[in-house]
Each structure stands twice: as structure tokens, then as C-alpha cells.
Design a protein around this motif. Structure first.
Motif, mmCIF file in Angstrom:
data_model
loop_
_atom_site.group_PDB
_atom_site.id
_atom_site.type_symbol
_atom_site.label_atom_id
_atom_site.label_comp_id
_atom_site.label_asym_id
_atom_site.label_seq_id
_atom_site.Cartn_x
_atom_site.Cartn_y
_atom_site.Cartn_z
ATOM 1 N N GLY A 116 0.651 -1.215 0.078
ATOM 2 C CA GLY A 116 0.032 -0.237 -0.038
ATOM 3 C C GLY A 116 0.823 1.224 0.053
ATOM 4 N N SER A 117 0.123 2.449 -0.221
ATOM 5 C CA SER A 117 0.848 3.547 -0.415
ATOM 6 C C SER A 117 0.004 4.809 0.033
ATOM 7 C CB SER A 117 1.348 4.025 -1.697
ATOM 8 O OG SER A 117 0.390 4.094 -2.481
ATOM 9 N N TYR A 118 0.242 5.814 0.433
ATOM 10 C CA TYR A 118 -0.446 7.002 0.683
ATOM 11 C C TYR A 118 0.290 8.181 0.476
ATOM 12 C CZ TYR A 118 1.740 7.560 5.368
ATOM 13 O OH TYR A 118 2.646 7.860 6.340
ATOM 14 N N TYR A 119 -0.415 9.323 0.217
ATOM 15 C CA TYR A 119 0.120 10.785 0.042
ATOM 16 C C TYR A 119 -0.046 11.415 1.392
ATOM 17 C CZ TYR A 119 0.890 15.261 -2.173
ATOM 18 O OH TYR A 119 1.567 16.394 -2.576
ATOM 19 N N ASP A 120 1.326 11.778 1.819
ATOM 20 C CA ASP A 120 1.755 12.771 2.850
ATOM 21 C C ASP A 120 1.409 14.219 2.212
ATOM 22 O OD1 ASP A 120 2.704 14.360 4.876
ATOM 23 O OD2 ASP A 120 4.317 13.164 5.417
ATOM 24 N N SER A 121 0.290 14.676 2.432
ATOM 25 C CA SER A 121 -0.163 16.042 2.101
ATOM 26 C C SER A 121 0.595 17.272 2.596
ATOM 27 C CB SER A 121 -1.573 16.245 2.062
ATOM 28 O OG SER A 121 -2.115 16.233 3.511
ATOM 29 N N ALA A 122 1.108 16.770 3.665
ATOM 30 C CA ALA A 122 1.373 18.045 4.588
ATOM 31 C C ALA A 122 3.118 18.244 4.208
ATOM 32 C CB ALA A 122 1.702 17.652 6.313
ATOM 33 N N LYS A 123 3.846 17.381 3.651
ATOM 34 C CA LYS A 123 5.187 17.395 3.248
ATOM 35 C C LYS A 123 5.092 17.045 1.566
ATOM 36 C CE LYS A 123 7.346 15.849 7.530
ATOM 37 N NZ LYS A 123 6.139 15.919 8.373
ATOM 38 N N ARG A 124 4.015 16.892 0.992
ATOM 39 C CA ARG A 124 3.874 16.337 -0.182
ATOM 40 C C ARG A 124 4.850 15.445 -0.469
ATOM 41 N NH1 ARG A 124 4.058 23.041 -1.270
ATOM 42 N NH2 ARG A 124 1.833 23.360 -0.637
ATOM 43 N N ARG A 125 4.775 14.291 0.242
ATOM 44 C CA ARG A 125 5.591 13.123 -0.428
ATOM 45 C C ARG A 125 4.743 11.841 -0.592
ATOM 46 N NH1 ARG A 125 10.606 14.168 4.103
ATOM 47 N NH2 ARG A 125 11.472 15.915 2.997
ATOM 48 N N LEU A 126 5.269 10.980 -1.432
ATOM 49 C CA LEU A 126 4.501 9.443 -1.307
ATOM 50 C C LEU A 126 5.091 8.623 -0.543
ATOM 51 C CD1 LEU A 126 2.647 7.682 -2.902
ATOM 52 C CD2 LEU A 126 4.689 7.160 -4.365
ATOM 53 N N VAL A 127 4.652 7.912 0.558
ATOM 54 C CA VAL A 127 4.895 7.195 1.332
ATOM 55 C C VAL A 127 4.596 5.662 0.930
ATOM 56 C CG1 VAL A 127 4.857 6.440 3.739
ATOM 57 C CG2 VAL A 127 4.577 8.683 3.235
ATOM 58 N N VAL A 128 5.476 4.793 0.674
ATOM 59 C CA VAL A 128 5.068 3.503 0.215
ATOM 60 C C VAL A 128 5.247 2.312 1.428
ATOM 61 C CG1 VAL A 128 5.823 1.678 -1.400
ATOM 62 C CG2 VAL A 128 5.446 3.971 -2.135
ATOM 63 N N ASN A 129 4.528 1.696 1.779
ATOM 64 C CA ASN A 129 4.640 0.540 2.581
ATOM 65 C C ASN A 129 5.075 -0.677 2.008
ATOM 66 O OD1 ASN A 129 3.583 1.878 4.440
ATOM 67 N ND2 ASN A 129 1.387 0.934 4.038
ATOM 68 N N ALA A 130 6.403 -1.376 2.482
ATOM 69 C CA ALA A 130 7.068 -2.430 1.832
ATOM 70 C C ALA A 130 7.303 -3.554 2.941
ATOM 71 C CB ALA A 130 8.357 -1.999 1.339
ATOM 72 N N VAL A 131 7.171 -4.706 2.509
ATOM 73 C CA VAL A 131 7.403 -5.899 3.435
ATOM 74 C C VAL A 131 8.824 -6.605 3.106
ATOM 75 C CG1 VAL A 131 6.802 -8.279 4.183
ATOM 76 C CG2 VAL A 131 4.891 -6.504 3.602
ATOM 77 N N GLY A 132 9.618 -6.591 4.108
ATOM 78 C CA GLY A 132 10.970 -7.239 3.815
ATOM 79 C C GLY A 132 11.995 -6.045 3.181
ATOM 80 N N ASP A 133 12.842 -6.576 2.680
ATOM 81 C CA ASP A 133 14.104 -5.954 2.142
ATOM 82 C C ASP A 133 14.404 -6.303 0.879
ATOM 83 O OD1 ASP A 133 15.725 -3.504 2.017
ATOM 84 O OD2 ASP A 133 16.296 -3.522 4.137
ATOM 85 N N GLY A 134 15.386 -5.754 0.389
ATOM 86 C CA GLY A 134 16.054 -6.457 -1.056
ATOM 87 C C GLY A 134 16.474 -5.141 -1.878
ATOM 88 N N ASP A 135 16.712 -5.759 -3.221
ATOM 89 C CA ASP A 135 16.802 -4.755 -4.332
ATOM 90 C C ASP A 135 15.985 -3.903 -4.570
ATOM 91 O OD1 ASP A 135 19.759 -5.866 -4.400
ATOM 92 O OD2 ASP A 135 19.282 -7.298 -5.916
ATOM 93 N N ALA A 136 14.537 -4.469 -4.549
ATOM 94 C CA ALA A 136 13.423 -3.895 -5.281
ATOM 95 C C ALA A 136 13.286 -2.827 -4.355
ATOM 96 C CB ALA A 136 12.105 -4.966 -5.297
ATOM 97 N N VAL A 137 13.305 -3.207 -2.856
ATOM 98 C CA VAL A 137 12.988 -1.831 -1.956
ATOM 99 C C VAL A 137 14.025 -0.792 -2.181
ATOM 100 C CG1 VAL A 137 12.896 -1.569 0.587
ATOM 101 C CG2 VAL A 137 11.981 -3.580 -0.309
ATOM 102 N N ALA A 138 15.311 -1.190 -2.262
ATOM 103 C CA ALA A 138 16.331 -0.096 -2.461
ATOM 104 C C ALA A 138 16.106 0.623 -3.577
ATOM 105 C CB ALA A 138 17.716 -0.930 -2.630
ATOM 106 N N ARG A 139 15.611 0.146 -4.818
ATOM 107 C CA ARG A 139 15.218 0.862 -6.010
ATOM 108 C C ARG A 139 14.131 1.711 -5.685
ATOM 109 N NH1 ARG A 139 16.215 -4.261 -8.316
ATOM 110 N NH2 ARG A 139 13.934 -4.580 -8.601
ATOM 111 N N ALA A 140 13.121 1.270 -4.685
ATOM 112 C CA ALA A 140 12.006 2.039 -4.558
ATOM 113 C C ALA A 140 12.516 3.320 -3.719
ATOM 114 C CB ALA A 140 11.068 1.135 -3.593
#
Length: 466
Positions: free
Chosen positions: A65-89
Motif C-alpha cells: 500500500g501507499s499514501y500521500y503525505d499532503s503536509a510534506k507533499r511526499r509519497l509514502v510506500v509500505n514495503a514488507v521485507g528488504d532487498g534490491d526492489a526496496v532499495a530501488r523504491a
């Protein structure tokens, strides 16, 4: 083309509503973890939505899942675990947050609720800000029903689901208002027009709520006028709440725009998915223009059946918001300031005096199911901003861009299963039908532009909303 038909085609695009009223943007609670991440970039909501779609694909099963932090105007993405894909994110410009529950975990919890707790007056949706399924119960859920619901939620675990009480009663918003009308035995049905579209056969049409399409087959732009449009497809209850209604005259002009009242016209450029935390605008025939935030996705709402006192009408796949709505707003448009079509008003609880929750049918789903396309240049089921936009979105961020539109990004909801009401109210059940009949007759003359002045609403503009 008769003036009346022209009015529903042009003025009706935005639910033929009232004078514009723009509420101050609600500040959704933001996760403290989202304040970190030095690589995070400032994004407009449309670009954040596009980036979220891209990261969902690249993360696969790790995406939660993900959501938009409207106060900071940033995208927050939830991730399970770690690895190359998370690093790229993390290097993409989003804030990446490690969470416990995967999307599959949350979907499993929702299935359990559907099996064990499909109780009239309940609803649930995934909240990426808490990484949980938020379960709501209205004022009718008491005694043994409450015990059953509470036991089911407890069984899922406090780390997976949360139960809360909500004020009022979940219901559809089909009665009242003065947007589109249908005469049925026992009274009139009144709903709001959502978005003009082009049907798969090339004919002009519009989208509205499914419970409106189930309630009546033919629709007019006045309480006593002749029908000008006929329902082609309608879904309710079940996997959505949407109707495709074709104009009877193939020459009807059906521009892709929302008439937001007070002289404000918003060109609708594409359909877009909803993003939790983003600001959206709702136009409805009863209450006019209101804004709020998307609070949940993939919502399920269970409403007491209007046709079976012991039954329940369940609608899935909706968008949950804190935008207010009232009877007559059903089917009205949920959109962003930048011109993305997000949803169709379905149902909820509360009103525009006390506030409440409102669910919307995602436009993207309705377009895909009906085969319709948005306007002349809009897209069918595609997300609003494309990958191209999101790429540069990371930097475009600069304060100015997002200023007015930031959070409109969109949601699509969630709309509400409440819609069942449509069937009941159509038959004149409920005060709504009677009221609307009287109000409609009084307001049923002239174009929808004139009728806007009779609704509740302020005079604020869409600009400067954020």
C-alpha cells in the motif's frame, strides 16, 4: 437540440449542482516515519499517484500500500521485507516504510470479515497509514451483531484490524437533490450525474451510481420532463455501484467537464486511481461542491437491503473518504482540481452539517466494466497520470505546483454499498422520494445552471484549496 437536453449535457456534467462551497482541507494524520528519508522528493498528487502505480509493479508481493503525505507533499510506500526492489523504491523519490502486513495479509483479513461479519451497517477498508484494515460499525450495529463483529475483529489480531463506531447510519444518497430524475410508481427518484462519457458504440452517455440505474430505467433533467436518457448497464449490489446511461438523442453534446458551480468549470482530462491522503472534490446536486481526503481503498460496505428486511446488500471495491454528502448526491462526481475523474458518489453516513464518511465507486473500474471512455480525449480504465509524468514528478515538486491541486489526486470509492437504498427509495419508499418530488417540481424549470443558486453552498473557488 432542445434546451433541456443541452442543459443536462453541459450543466449536468458535474451533477448539475449548487453554488460552490470549498471547505478548508482536512489535515489527515501523517505517519511520523514519513518525515525521514532524505531521498524523498516533493510531488504533486497526480505524480505521486503515478509513481505509486510504478512502485506497486516493481515491488510485487512486497508492496503493502501507499499514501500521500499532503503536509510534506511526499509519497509514502509500505514495503514488507528488504532487498534490491526496496532499495530501488527508496531511490525513486518515495518514502519507503517497513511494515508487518503485506497486501495479501490485509486482503485475507477482508475475506474473513466478508465471510463472518457481513452485517448491515458495517464497512471496512484498507488504511495504508496504519497498515491495517479499519472496520466501521454504524449506530444500528448493537447487541448480538456488535458482539459478533467485535469477536471477528479480535480474531484477526490488533496488529491487523481495528474496530470503530461511526455516527449515523450507512445509507445511499439517492433521494433529494435536483440533478437527474425518473418517475416511478409511488414517486420520483432523484440522483446526480457523474461524468459524461462515450459508450463503446460511440454514442454519448454518462456515468452515475448503480443503485440509481437499478432504481429506474429512464431519466430526465426535470421532475416532470420527458426522459432524455436510458440506462444501458447497471451494477448494484456486488462488485461496484455504477451505471452507464445513454442519451436518447445521439446528437447530444456531452463535454468532458465538471460544472463546479459559481462559474467554475473543471475540464476532465483522464480517469485516475484514488490515493489515500490526497484531497478530492465532490460535486452533488443537493449540497454542491465539498472537498475532503481519501481515507481508505478497496472498501466493502454492508447495507440493510431495501427489498429484504432480513437481507444485506454488499458492495465491494469502493473508495472511502471524509467528504460529506447527502440524499440526492448519489452518482455525483468525485474529481481532482487538476482534472482527473476519480469516483461516483454511492453512500455513507452523516451529512454536510455534522460531517461523516462517504464511499465512492472508482471511475476506472466503471469505465473498464462498461467499455466506455471519458470524453473525447480521456482514457478508459487507465490511471490518471502516466509514467512519463511521474518521472519528472520527483523534481517538479517545487512549492508552487502543488499549491492548489496538491491533494486532489484522487480516489476512486468507495462508494457505498448503501446503494441498495436505490431500489427502495425509487418506489417512493422513504421520505426522500416524496421530498424530491416536491422540490423537483419547484425547481424543474429552466436549466441546471439556474438551479444551482437554490442549493446550499458557499462561493469559494477551487483555486487556493491547498
Amino acid at each position: 437540440m432542445p434546451k433541456r437536453k443541452a442543459a443536462i449535457a453541459v450543466g449536468g456534467v458535474a451533477a448539475l449542482g449548487a453554488a460552490a462551497l470549498l471547505l478548508p482541507n482536512a489535515n489527515a494524520s501523517q505517519d511520523k516515519d514519513a518525515a525521514t528519508a532524505g531521498t524523498a522528493r516533493t510531488l504533486r498528487t497526480t505524480d505521486a499517484t503515478a509513481l505509486a502505480d510504478r512502485l506497486k509493479q516493481s515491488l510485487g508481493g512486497q508492496f503493502a500500500g501507499s499514501y500521500y503525505d499532503s503536509a510534506k507533499r511526499r509519497l509514502v510506500v509500505n514495503a514488507v521485507g528488504d532487498g534490491d526492489a526496496v532499495a530501488r523504491a527508496k531511490s525513486s523519490g518515495a518514502v519507503v516504510r517497513q511494515v508487518e502486513n503485506s497486501t495479501a495479509d490485509l486482503q485475507s483479513a477482508a475475506r474473513t470479515l466478508r465471510t463472518k461479519a457481513s452485517i448491515p451497517g458495517t464497512a471496512w477498508a484498507v488504511d495504508p497509514r496504519t497498515n491495517k484494515v479499519i472496520v466501521s460499525a454504524d449506530s444500528t450495529v448493537t447487541g448480538a451483531k456488535w458482539d459478533r463483529l467485535e469477536s471477528t475483529v479480535d480474531g484477526l489480531g490488533s496488529g491487523t484490524a481495528t474496530l470503530k463506531k461511526t455516527g449515523g447510519t450507512f445509507k445511499t444518497f439517492v433521494s433529494g437533490g435536483d440533478a437527474i430524475f425518473s418517475q416511478v410508481p409511488g414517486g420520483n427518484v432523484r440522483c446526480s450525474l457523474g461524468f459524461n462519457v462515450t459508450a463503446s458504440d460511440g454514442s454519448p452517455a454518462f456515468l452515475t451510481a448503480g443503485h440509481c440505474g437499478v432504481a429506474a430505467k429512464q431519466w430526465s433533467d426535470s421532475a416532470t420532463g420527458q426522459p432524455v436518457a436510458t440506462v444501458d448497464q447497471a451494477t448494484f449490489p456486488g462488485e461496484g455501484d455504477f451505471s452507464l446511461v445513454k442519451y436518447d438523442d445521439p446528437a447530444t453534446a456531452a463535454p468532458s467537464e465538471v460544472n463546479a458551480g459559481n462559474g467554475q468549470i473543471v475540464a476532465i482530462k483522464q480517469a485516475a486511481e484514488a490515493t489515500v491522503g490526497s484531497t478530492v472534490f465532490r460535486m452533488g446536486s443537493t449540497t454542491g461542491l465539498h472537498d475532503g481526503q481519501v481515507t481508505g481503498l478497496d472498501a466493502t460496505v454492508n447495507f440493510q437491503s431495501e427489498t429484504d428486511p432480513s437481507g444485506v446488500d454488499t458492495v465491494t471495491g469502493l473508495i472511502q473518504t471524509d467528504v460529506c454528502a447527502e440524499p440526492g448526491d448519489s452518482g455525483g462526481s468525485l474529481f481532482t482540481q487538476e482534472g482527473s475523474a476519480i469516483g461516483l458518489t454511492s453512500g455513507g453516513s452523516g451529512d454536510c452539517t455534522r460531517g461523516g464518511e462517504t464511499f465512492f465507486q472508482p471511475v476506472t473500474t466503471a469505465l473498464a466494466a462498461t467499455g466506455a471512455t471519458l470524453g473525447a480525449g480521456g482514457t478508459g480504465a487507465g490511471a490518471g497520470a502516466g509514467a512519463d509524468d511521474q518521472a519528472g514528478a520527483d523534481d517538479q515538486a517545487g512549492g508552487g505546483d502543488e499549491a492548489g491541486a496538491a491533494d486532489q489526486a484522487g480516489a476512486g470509492d468507495e462508494a457505498g454499498a448503501a446503494d441498495q437504498a436505490g431500489a427502495g427509495e425509487q418506489a417512493g419508499a422513504g421520505a426522500g422520494a416524496d421530498d424530491q418530488a416536491g422540490a423537483g417540481a419547484a425547481q424543474g424549470k429552466g436549466s441546471k445552471h439556474h438551479r444551482r443558486d437554490g442549493h446550499r453552498g458557499g462561493t469559494s473557488s477551487l483555486t487556493g484549496s491547498n
